[in-house]
Design a protein around this motif. Sequence first.
Motif, short mmCIF file in Angstrom:
data_model
loop_
_atom_site.label_atom_id
_atom_site.label_comp_id
_atom_site.label_asym_id
_atom_site.label_seq_id
_atom_site.Cartn_x
_atom_site.Cartn_y
_atom_site.Cartn_z
N VAL A 49 0.85 -1.19 0.00
CA VAL A 49 0.00 0.00 0.00
C VAL A 49 0.89 1.24 0.00
N SER A 50 0.28 2.37 -0.28
CA SER A 50 1.00 3.64 -0.26
C SER A 50 1.14 4.15 1.17
N GLN A 52 1.95 7.19 2.06
CA GLN A 52 1.28 8.49 2.15
C GLN A 52 -0.24 8.34 2.22
N LYS A 53 -0.78 7.35 1.50
CA LYS A 53 -2.22 7.15 1.54
C LYS A 53 -2.67 6.63 2.91
N CYS A 54 -1.82 5.86 3.59
CA CYS A 54 -2.13 5.44 4.97
C CYS A 54 -2.29 6.67 5.85
N LEU A 56 -2.94 9.84 4.89
CA LEU A 56 -4.12 10.62 4.47
C LEU A 56 -5.41 9.97 4.94
N THR A 57 -5.48 8.65 4.93
CA THR A 57 -6.68 7.94 5.37
C THR A 57 -6.91 8.15 6.86
N ASP A 60 -8.28 11.60 7.60
CA ASP A 60 -9.67 11.79 7.19
C ASP A 60 -10.57 11.01 8.15
N VAL A 190 -7.41 1.83 2.02
CA VAL A 190 -6.22 2.51 1.48
C VAL A 190 -5.98 2.11 0.03
N LYS A 191 -6.21 0.83 -0.28
CA LYS A 191 -6.00 0.37 -1.66
C LYS A 191 -7.04 0.96 -2.59
#
Length: 191
Positions: A49-50, A52-54, A56-57, A60, A190-191
């Motif tokens: 997984v990313s 950075q996306k972890c 950002l999630t 949020d 995240v995916k």
Amino acid sequence: MNSFAQTTEWKTESVDKGKITVKSKISKRTNDETTLPLIEYIVTTTESVSFQKCILTMKDVSKHNQFLDLKSSFIVNKNNDKEYVVYYCFNAPWPFSPTDCVAKMTFDDYKVSKIAVFTLKEAPLLYKATDYKRFNFYNVVYTFKDLGNGKVEITLTAKMSPPVSVPLWLIRNGFPEIGSDIVRKFVKLVK
């Protein structure tokens, strides 16, 4: 003063063909007024997984209900990009009533070691009272370690007491699924 009557037995289990490890301990936490379950668990997995996306999630909070069993989740107050006050209203299976939690969520980003840590600690007085019973002991830490090559090690560490009495055997029967399901849903989001 709180006194803790607890066993020292941790149970370690693997799920999803060894992809997720769940270490858990269910005991009691007693204070002057009541005895409540003490739920402790550590869930670890490595996923593609990313990183950075972890992050950002986690930032949020409105999406936290997609990996936690929540009726609602929102930011009560945002002091800056690293400190939030969040509100969770947890679902509850019959015959239990929903409960809520107000927590201070802090974000620490260790850029050199490529680790991001989100810590949620109970802060019950930082939001107005509701009709729900509120968590007074809630300490949850999400740790994300960027391993490189698109791989992230995810660790969820939790230590909490629900604000209602629940039979220990019922909680024990929920493991390892309770912990692994949160991480599984988080990865899917995240995916």
